[in-house]
Scaffold this motif. Structure first.
Motif, PDB file in Angstrom:
ATOM      1  N   ASP A  48       0.848  -1.194   0.000  1.00  0.00           N
ATOM      2  CA  ASP A  48       0.000   0.000   0.000  1.00  0.00           C
ATOM      3  C   ASP A  48       0.883   1.242   0.000  1.00  0.00           C
ATOM      4  O   ASP A  48       2.042   1.179   0.401  1.00  0.00           O
ATOM      5  CB  ASP A  48      -0.884   0.028   1.255  1.00  0.00           C
ATOM      6  CG  ASP A  48      -1.879  -1.118   1.256  1.00  0.00           C
ATOM      7  OD1 ASP A  48      -2.360  -1.468   0.167  1.00  0.00           O
ATOM      8  OD2 ASP A  48      -2.148  -1.661   2.343  1.00  0.00           O
ATOM      9  N   TYR A  49       0.309   2.359  -0.420  1.00  0.00           N
ATOM     10  CA  TYR A  49       1.118   3.576  -0.370  1.00  0.00           C
ATOM     11  C   TYR A  49       0.270   4.778   0.023  1.00  0.00           C
ATOM     12  O   TYR A  49      -0.956   4.764  -0.067  1.00  0.00           O
ATOM     13  CB  TYR A  49       1.799   3.846  -1.714  1.00  0.00           C
ATOM     14  CG  TYR A  49       0.860   4.245  -2.820  1.00  0.00           C
ATOM     15  CD1 TYR A  49       0.537   5.582  -3.029  1.00  0.00           C
ATOM     16  CD2 TYR A  49       0.291   3.293  -3.647  1.00  0.00           C
ATOM     17  CE1 TYR A  49      -0.335   5.949  -4.034  1.00  0.00           C
ATOM     18  CE2 TYR A  49      -0.579   3.653  -4.663  1.00  0.00           C
ATOM     19  CZ  TYR A  49      -0.889   4.983  -4.847  1.00  0.00           C
ATOM     20  OH  TYR A  49      -1.762   5.340  -5.836  1.00  0.00           O
ATOM     21  N   TYR A  50       0.971   5.805   0.462  1.00  0.00           N
ATOM     22  CA  TYR A  50       0.360   7.092   0.776  1.00  0.00           C
ATOM     23  C   TYR A  50       1.352   8.156   0.324  1.00  0.00           C
ATOM     24  O   TYR A  50       2.562   7.980   0.472  1.00  0.00           O
ATOM     25  CB  TYR A  50       0.103   7.199   2.284  1.00  0.00           C
ATOM     26  CG  TYR A  50      -0.328   8.573   2.735  1.00  0.00           C
ATOM     27  CD1 TYR A  50      -1.614   9.036   2.464  1.00  0.00           C
ATOM     28  CD2 TYR A  50       0.552   9.415   3.415  1.00  0.00           C
ATOM     29  CE1 TYR A  50      -2.013  10.313   2.859  1.00  0.00           C
ATOM     30  CE2 TYR A  50       0.163  10.684   3.821  1.00  0.00           C
ATOM     31  CZ  TYR A  50      -1.117  11.125   3.536  1.00  0.00           C
ATOM     32  OH  TYR A  50      -1.499  12.384   3.923  1.00  0.00           O
ATOM     33  N   MET A  51       0.844   9.239  -0.261  1.00  0.00           N
ATOM     34  CA  MET A  51       1.728  10.315  -0.718  1.00  0.00           C
ATOM     35  C   MET A  51       1.561  11.550   0.161  1.00  0.00           C
ATOM     36  O   MET A  51       0.440  12.008   0.373  1.00  0.00           O
ATOM     37  CB  MET A  51       1.379  10.696  -2.156  1.00  0.00           C
ATOM     38  CG  MET A  51       1.710   9.644  -3.184  1.00  0.00           C
ATOM     39  SD  MET A  51       1.080  10.183  -4.798  1.00  0.00           S
ATOM     40  CE  MET A  51       1.736   8.876  -5.843  1.00  0.00           C
ATOM     41  N   THR A  52       2.677  12.092   0.637  1.00  0.00           N
ATOM     42  CA  THR A  52       2.609  13.305   1.460  1.00  0.00           C
ATOM     43  C   THR A  52       2.518  14.555   0.592  1.00  0.00           C
ATOM     44  O   THR A  52       2.134  15.617   1.060  1.00  0.00           O
ATOM     45  CB  THR A  52       3.874  13.458   2.320  1.00  0.00           C
ATOM     46  OG1 THR A  52       4.993  13.537   1.430  1.00  0.00           O
ATOM     47  CG2 THR A  52       4.050  12.296   3.273  1.00  0.00           C
ATOM     48  N   ASN A  53       2.901  14.426  -0.684  1.00  0.00           N
ATOM     49  CA  ASN A  53       2.976  15.603  -1.563  1.00  0.00           C
ATOM     50  C   ASN A  53       2.549  15.215  -2.976  1.00  0.00           C
ATOM     51  O   ASN A  53       3.342  15.239  -3.904  1.00  0.00           O
ATOM     52  CB  ASN A  53       4.425  16.127  -1.551  1.00  0.00           C
ATOM     53  CG  ASN A  53       4.577  17.434  -2.299  1.00  0.00           C
ATOM     54  OD1 ASN A  53       3.610  18.171  -2.507  1.00  0.00           O
ATOM     55  ND2 ASN A  53       5.796  17.727  -2.718  1.00  0.00           N
ATOM     56  N   PRO A  54       1.256  14.852  -3.112  1.00  0.00           N
ATOM     57  CA  PRO A  54       0.828  14.275  -4.393  1.00  0.00           C
ATOM     58  C   PRO A  54       0.692  15.280  -5.537  1.00  0.00           C
ATOM     59  O   PRO A  54       0.741  14.883  -6.683  1.00  0.00           O
ATOM     60  CB  PRO A  54      -0.533  13.653  -4.058  1.00  0.00           C
ATOM     61  CG  PRO A  54      -1.018  14.391  -2.866  1.00  0.00           C
ATOM     62  CD  PRO A  54       0.194  14.824  -2.097  1.00  0.00           C
ATOM     63  N   TYR A  55       0.504  16.566  -5.224  1.00  0.00           N
ATOM     64  CA  TYR A  55       0.260  17.542  -6.303  1.00  0.00           C
ATOM     65  C   TYR A  55       1.197  18.740  -6.205  1.00  0.00           C
ATOM     66  O   TYR A  55       0.788  19.829  -5.798  1.00  0.00           O
ATOM     67  CB  TYR A  55      -1.201  18.008  -6.261  1.00  0.00           C
ATOM     68  CG  TYR A  55      -2.171  16.858  -6.253  1.00  0.00           C
ATOM     69  CD1 TYR A  55      -2.275  16.012  -7.359  1.00  0.00           C
ATOM     70  CD2 TYR A  55      -2.963  16.596  -5.139  1.00  0.00           C
ATOM     71  CE1 TYR A  55      -3.140  14.935  -7.353  1.00  0.00           C
ATOM     72  CE2 TYR A  55      -3.839  15.516  -5.127  1.00  0.00           C
ATOM     73  CZ  TYR A  55      -3.922  14.696  -6.235  1.00  0.00           C
ATOM     74  OH  TYR A  55      -4.773  13.632  -6.223  1.00  0.00           O
ATOM     75  N   PRO A  56       2.465  18.569  -6.577  1.00  0.00           N
ATOM     76  CA  PRO A  56       3.431  19.673  -6.442  1.00  0.00           C
ATOM     77  C   PRO A  56       3.308  20.745  -7.526  1.00  0.00           C
ATOM     78  O   PRO A  56       3.933  21.795  -7.425  1.00  0.00           O
ATOM     79  CB  PRO A  56       4.782  18.952  -6.546  1.00  0.00           C
ATOM     80  CG  PRO A  56       4.502  17.740  -7.374  1.00  0.00           C
ATOM     81  CD  PRO A  56       3.087  17.330  -7.062  1.00  0.00           C
ATOM     82  N   GLN A  57       2.463  20.482  -8.532  1.00  0.00           N
ATOM     83  CA  GLN A  57       2.357  21.435  -9.645  1.00  0.00           C
ATOM     84  C   GLN A  57       1.721  22.739  -9.190  1.00  0.00           C
ATOM     85  O   GLN A  57       0.749  22.739  -8.452  1.00  0.00           O
ATOM     86  CB  GLN A  57       1.484  20.863 -10.782  1.00  0.00           C
ATOM     87  CG  GLN A  57       1.986  19.582 -11.383  1.00  0.00           C
ATOM     88  CD  GLN A  57       1.421  18.353 -10.691  1.00  0.00           C
ATOM     89  OE1 GLN A  57       1.015  18.399  -9.546  1.00  0.00           O
ATOM     90  NE2 GLN A  57       1.442  17.234 -11.401  1.00  0.00           N
ATOM     91  N   GLY A  58       2.276  23.851  -9.678  1.00  0.00           N
ATOM     92  CA  GLY A  58       1.667  25.158  -9.457  1.00  0.00           C
ATOM     93  C   GLY A  58       1.567  25.560  -8.003  1.00  0.00           C
ATOM     94  O   GLY A  58       0.626  26.240  -7.606  1.00  0.00           O
ATOM     95  N   LYS A  59       2.530  25.120  -7.189  1.00  0.00           N
ATOM     96  CA  LYS A  59       2.459  25.409  -5.751  1.00  0.00           C
ATOM     97  C   LYS A  59       3.807  25.819  -5.195  1.00  0.00           C
ATOM     98  O   LYS A  59       4.848  25.413  -5.698  1.00  0.00           O
ATOM     99  CB  LYS A  59       2.042  24.142  -4.989  1.00  0.00           C
ATOM    100  CG  LYS A  59       0.579  23.834  -5.045  1.00  0.00           C
ATOM    101  CD  LYS A  59       0.292  22.668  -4.123  1.00  0.00           C
ATOM    102  CE  LYS A  59      -1.106  22.139  -4.347  1.00  0.00           C
ATOM    103  NZ  LYS A  59      -1.207  20.725  -4.068  1.00  0.00           N
ATOM    104  N   ASP A  60       3.749  26.604  -4.089  1.00  0.00           N
ATOM    105  CA  ASP A  60       4.943  26.820  -3.272  1.00  0.00           C
ATOM    106  C   ASP A  60       5.185  25.563  -2.457  1.00  0.00           C
ATOM    107  O   ASP A  60       4.313  24.702  -2.362  1.00  0.00           O
ATOM    108  CB  ASP A  60       4.713  27.988  -2.306  1.00  0.00           C
ATOM    109  CG  ASP A  60       4.828  29.326  -3.019  1.00  0.00           C
ATOM    110  OD1 ASP A  60       5.730  29.458  -3.870  1.00  0.00           O
ATOM    111  OD2 ASP A  60       4.012  30.222  -2.725  1.00  0.00           O
ATOM    112  N   GLU A  61       6.351  25.487  -1.833  1.00  0.00           N
ATOM    113  CA  GLU A  61       6.649  24.357  -0.951  1.00  0.00           C
ATOM    114  C   GLU A  61       5.561  24.258   0.119  1.00  0.00           C
ATOM    115  O   GLU A  61       5.109  25.279   0.641  1.00  0.00           O
ATOM    116  CB  GLU A  61       8.016  24.557  -0.272  1.00  0.00           C
ATOM    117  CG  GLU A  61       9.198  24.606  -1.239  1.00  0.00           C
ATOM    118  CD  GLU A  61       9.647  23.238  -1.731  1.00  0.00           C
ATOM    119  OE1 GLU A  61       8.807  22.333  -1.893  1.00  0.00           O
ATOM    120  OE2 GLU A  61      10.854  23.084  -1.980  1.00  0.00           O
TER     121      GLU A  61
END
Ligand SMILES: [Zn+2]
Length: 269
Positions: A48-61
């Protein structure tokens, strides 16, 4: 309880710098591409997986502590299964310098499981690249550094620096060998979890004329490729007769007319 990989893709689009000197690769893009390639393969390996940062597009950190908190609360809510936190990065040094290779970090005072994961993943990536892609690749080894994402997370955690985008040879690998890097990483992750690693299954071209079972809801299309229209969808767990395979796409007459299905979502009985 299953195994859980928490994927932490480093950096978001609006981060300054962090790109190759020729501007052909930005680190956040590499990290993001790798996280989805990894995630797509985990299903077939039963992780199984989980993403902490799935949508980095068009964003600040979004902030390192935020990512740690997301990882920690997800893990806790899942009942603390067997877990590994994997932060994905690419490295940099001086413009077009000779520094290259893979290195994997754990924090000071980390658990022995973190150390074990770090060694397995680092060696697996190094051996994979050296044996299959570039003999000159360098193993910089397992290192210790108190990066926030690996020191403020509660589960075993590693941070992978896949290679240097400031080195011309590594840059080629980072740009064009991502699928391979994903497989080498998975090999290490599977060793860590103690599950069998198998590389992506692709079927040889030819006539099969066999019964298979669908492992997902399976689209039957008008041609061999996802660019063709969907004729119908066969539910997960159904049986299906498949015939000729070309480039991992099988023909089938199960709907009374010719259709095509991807080999990625069937298993022969
Ligand atoms: Zn980074």
């Amino acid at each position: 309880m299953g195994n859980l990989l928490i994927i932490d893709s480093g950096h978001n689009e609006y981060v300054k710098g962090k790109e190759s000197p020729d501007k052909s690769l930005r680190e956040w893009k590499f990290n993001n591409s790798m996280q989805y390639k990894l995630a797509n393969r985990l299903k077939s390996l039963n992780i199984d997986y989980y993403m902490t940062n799935p949508y980095p597009q068009g964003k600040d950190e979004i902030g390192l502590i935020t990512r740690c908190n997301k990882a920690n609360s997800y893990w806790k809510n899942q009942g603390k299964p067997n877990c590994l936190f994997l932060s994905i990065h690419a490295n940099a040094y001086k413009e077009w310098s000779s520094a290259r290779g893979v290195e994997v970090f754990t924090c000071k005072n980390c658990s022995s499981n973190s150390t074990k994961a770090s060694r397995l993943i680092c060696n697996s990536i190094y051996n994979g690249v050296k044996n299959n892609i570039d003999k000159g690749f360098i193993n910089r080894g397992s290192k210790i550094e108190d990066f926030t994402v690996i020191s403020k997370t509660n589960m075993p955690a590693v941070l992978v620096e896949y290679g240097f985008y400031t080195n011309k040879l590594d840059l080629e690998i980072l740009k064009h060998k991502q699928d391979e890097l994903v497989e080498y990483t998975l090999d290490g992750i599977c060793s860590y979890f103690g599950v069998n690693y198998s590389s992506e299954e692709k079927y040889a071209n030819g006539n099969y004329n066999k019964k298979a079972k669908t492992t997902e809801n399976l689209n039957v299309r008008k041609g061999r490729g996802t660019n063709y229209d969907i004729v119908s969808t066969i539910p997960k767990g159904s049986s299906i007769n498949v015939n000729y395979c070309l480039n991992n796409w099988f023909s089938t007459y199960d709907l009374g007319t010719l259709g095509y299905v991807s080999g990625d979502y069937i298993k022969f009985l």
